[in-house]
Motif scaffolding. Structure first.
Motif, short mmCIF file in Angstrom:
data_model
loop_
_atom_site.label_atom_id
_atom_site.label_comp_id
_atom_site.label_asym_id
_atom_site.label_seq_id
_atom_site.Cartn_x
_atom_site.Cartn_y
_atom_site.Cartn_z
N CYS A 28 0.87 -1.19 0.00
CA CYS A 28 0.00 0.00 0.00
C CYS A 28 0.91 1.23 0.00
O CYS A 28 1.13 1.85 1.04
CB CYS A 28 -0.92 -0.01 1.22
N VAL A 29 1.44 1.55 -1.14
CA VAL A 29 2.50 2.56 -1.25
C VAL A 29 2.04 3.98 -0.93
O VAL A 29 2.86 4.83 -0.62
CB VAL A 29 3.16 2.52 -2.65
N SER A 30 0.73 4.24 -0.97
CA SER A 30 0.21 5.58 -0.65
C SER A 30 -0.32 5.69 0.77
O SER A 30 -0.72 6.78 1.19
CB SER A 30 -0.90 5.95 -1.64
N LEU A 31 -0.34 4.59 1.51
CA LEU A 31 -0.88 4.58 2.87
C LEU A 31 -0.06 5.50 3.78
O LEU A 31 1.14 5.32 3.93
CB LEU A 31 -0.89 3.16 3.43
N LYS A 32 -0.75 6.48 4.38
CA LYS A 32 -0.08 7.44 5.26
C LYS A 32 -0.42 7.20 6.73
O LYS A 32 0.42 7.41 7.60
CB LYS A 32 -0.48 8.87 4.89
N GLU A 33 -1.67 6.82 7.00
CA GLU A 33 -2.11 6.65 8.38
C GLU A 33 -3.02 5.43 8.51
O GLU A 33 -3.80 5.14 7.62
CB GLU A 33 -2.92 7.85 8.86
N ILE A 34 -2.89 4.77 9.64
CA ILE A 34 -3.81 3.69 9.97
C ILE A 34 -4.21 3.85 11.43
O ILE A 34 -3.37 4.18 12.27
CB ILE A 34 -3.18 2.30 9.70
N SER A 35 -5.49 3.68 11.72
CA SER A 35 -6.01 3.84 13.07
C SER A 35 -6.73 2.58 13.49
O SER A 35 -7.58 2.07 12.77
CB SER A 35 -7.00 5.00 13.13
#
Length: 70
Positions: A28-35
């Motif tokens: 997921c090369v564009s993933l910036k944040e995960i909550s």
């Protein structure tokens, strides 16, 4: 789960999630944040979970009602 989803930038995982396997977000090369919700999954297999997530900046999780992040 989301492996190789190149357009996803933010993910909010729901409290009813029971299991999260290794490699779930690999590529997921564009993933910036995960909550993670206050009730994180019972089983998290972290091996290679965020491999090739080059844009990842923050991981938010809760512990005893406090928000933690990396």
């Amino acid at each position: 789960a989301f492996a190789s989803c190149i357009a996803v930038e933010n993910i909010n995982l729901p409290k009813n999630l029971n299991n999260l396997d290794g490699g779930s977000f690999d590529g997921c090369v564009s993933l910036k944040e995960i909550s993670f919700d206050k009730h994180a999954p019972d089983h998290i297999h972290a091996k290679r979970m965020f491999a090739n997530c080059y844009s990842l900046e923050n991981i938010y999780t809760y512990t005893k009602n406090q928000l933690l992040y990396m």
